[in-house]
Design an enzyme around this catalytic site. Structure first.
Site: not given
Ligand SMILES: *Cc1c(COP(=O)(O)O)cnc(C)c1O
Length: 425
Positions: A109-110, A189, A217, A237-238, A363
């Site tokens: 996701g990042t 999130n 999310q 994100s997975g 975080c």
């Molecule tokens: C967890 C999250 C991310 C980051 O995803 P990762 O796969 O952990 O890098 C980005 N945005 C939101 C809203 C998230 O909850």
């Protein structure tokens, strides 16, 4: 000596399936001096990460052993991996109403968020140098924008109301001819608040500005369709949807220019070079397929657990503030501020009772900085410090909620009786 007692978990097999390994457990702890203390292990931090579903592991396994080929190779080993990869791409595209050639696999996701924001900004240098985002974004977007400011990009952080909903009038008055991107998350999130993305898109479109949304999310909790949302880019994100960690997706609508962050091979339409993580991508697609098939049933059930927890807390604990929108929110997230106590102390005490939650955001929990999300919603710093996020997942049951409420009542009473803030009560 500890013994895992699985009996209580068996009642929910119909929901979880017999192979569910994230089911909450009752633990008999006979190490205490009293006869036998029984406590549960309750994981309520599914917004931070989720366990990989057994069906997902099973789908991945062949690609970690026999079917190990490089999807770029011409021989049959490579072609087998390529076929599976392209099938996964179609599944993912179908789940969000996209075309498969609009799906880019990333390392999470990042990375998807960074590729979207930096990629669009860097690709639009000739057009302009202005980005609009919200003040409640995940760090992956928020800090990326802070970094771009150092590069000389101008960023507008839209204010939100007390529920965390982005201010559309501010958006209307912020869009300019040199605006190159609007990035607003679909669901928050920390609070679960759902943003009015189609309204955001409608405003941006009047000015021909593409919209990116962080849907990490939202996926699997609420229906997500890229055309209904009117967006040009979407991150997911997975590991937030019972898939593996370190794999994600960036949806890029055809015709949207995204410059790559890295340079290398021709993979992922040159937007994300590097040999594809085939096994994890297969796992991500499987997780999305399962989430889509079960979305209605799961969301209804999790909302029931969430409401049971909310009712229990509001009924039995005084001076509690509900954070986030009371209706426009994800079914599985509850965020509350418990006044006159520290979130960190609550978290540690609950952990000792076997309960895993988060204070605001995973975080920020490593530091004592209050969450920028809660502050942006106008919540007082000391109140923000006492915030807890409970996020439910598919294997939680009613008994978990009752155990959490009982434990929390006890913990809050104890902490408040020792708290220096207590006098204000
Ligand atoms: C967890 C999250 C991310 C980051 O995803 P990762 O796969 O952990 O890098 C980005 N945005 C939101 C809203 C998230 O909850």
């Amino acid at each position: 000596m500890r013994k895992i007692n699985d009996e209580q978990g068996e009642t929910d097999q119909s929901v979880c399936g017999p192979t569910c390994d994230c089911r909450s457990k009752a633990i008999e702890d006979s190490s205490g001096t009293e006869a036998t203390k029984v406590k549960r292990l309750v994981y309520l931090d599914h917004s931070a990460t989720t366990p990989v579903r057994p069906e997902v592991v099973e789908a991945m396994l062949p690609y970690l052993s026999g079917d190990f080929g490089n999807a770029s190779s011409v021989h049959q080993f490579g072609q087998k991996a390529r076929t599976a990869l392209e099938e996964a791409r179609e599944v993912v595209a179908d789940c969000i109403g996209a075309e498969s050639n609009e799906i880019i696999f990333t390392g999470g996701g990042t990375e998807s968020d960074n590729l979207a924001v930096q990629g669009v900004v860097h690709g639009a240098r000739k057009k302009g140098n202005h980005v609009i985002t919200s003040s409640v974004e995940h760090h992956a977007v928020y800090k990326c924008c802070k970094y771009l400011e150092k590069e000389g990009v101008e960023v507008t952080y839209l204010p939100v109301d007390e529920f965390g909903i982005v201010d559309l009038d501010s958006l209307r008055s912020s869009v300019r001819s040199d605006t190159v991107l609007v990035s607003v998350m679909l669901a928050n999130n920390e609070t679960g608040t759902i943003e009015p993305l189609s309204d955001v898109s409608a405003i941006a479109h009047e000015h021909g500005v593409p919209v990116h949304t962080d849907a990490v999310q939202a996926i699997g909790k609420i229906p997500v369709n890229v055309d209904d949302l009117g967006i040009a880019l979407l991150s997911l994100s997975g590991h937030k949807i019972y898939g593996p960690k370190g794999v994600g997706v960036l949806y890029v609508r055809r015709g949207t220019r995204v410059d790559p962050m890295f340079y290398g091979g021709h993979h992922e339409r040159r937007k994300r070079p590097g040999t594809e993580n085939v096994a994890s991508i297969i796992g991500l697609a499987k997780a999305m397929e399962l989430a889509r098939a079960e979305i209605n049933e799961t969301s209804t059930r999790l909302a029931g657990l969430r409401d049971r927890l909310q009712d229990g807390i509001l009924r039995r604990i005084d001076h509690v503030r509900l954070n986030g929108h009371p209706e426009k929110r994800l079914p599985n997230v509850l965020n509350v501020s418990i006044k006159y106590v520290e979130g960190e102390s609550l978290l540690l005490s609950l952990d000792m009772a076997g309960i895993a939650v988060s204070t605001g955001s995973a975080c920020t929990s490593g530091s004592l900085e209050p969450s920028h999300v809660l502050l942006a919603m106008g919540i007082d710093v000391t109140v923000a410090h006492g915030s807890l996020r409970f996020s439910f997942g598919r294997c939680n049951v009613d008994e978990d909620v009752d155990y959490v409420v009982d434990s929390l009542v006890e913990v809050v009473q104890r902490l408040r009786s020792m708290s220096p803030f207590n006098e204000g009560k």
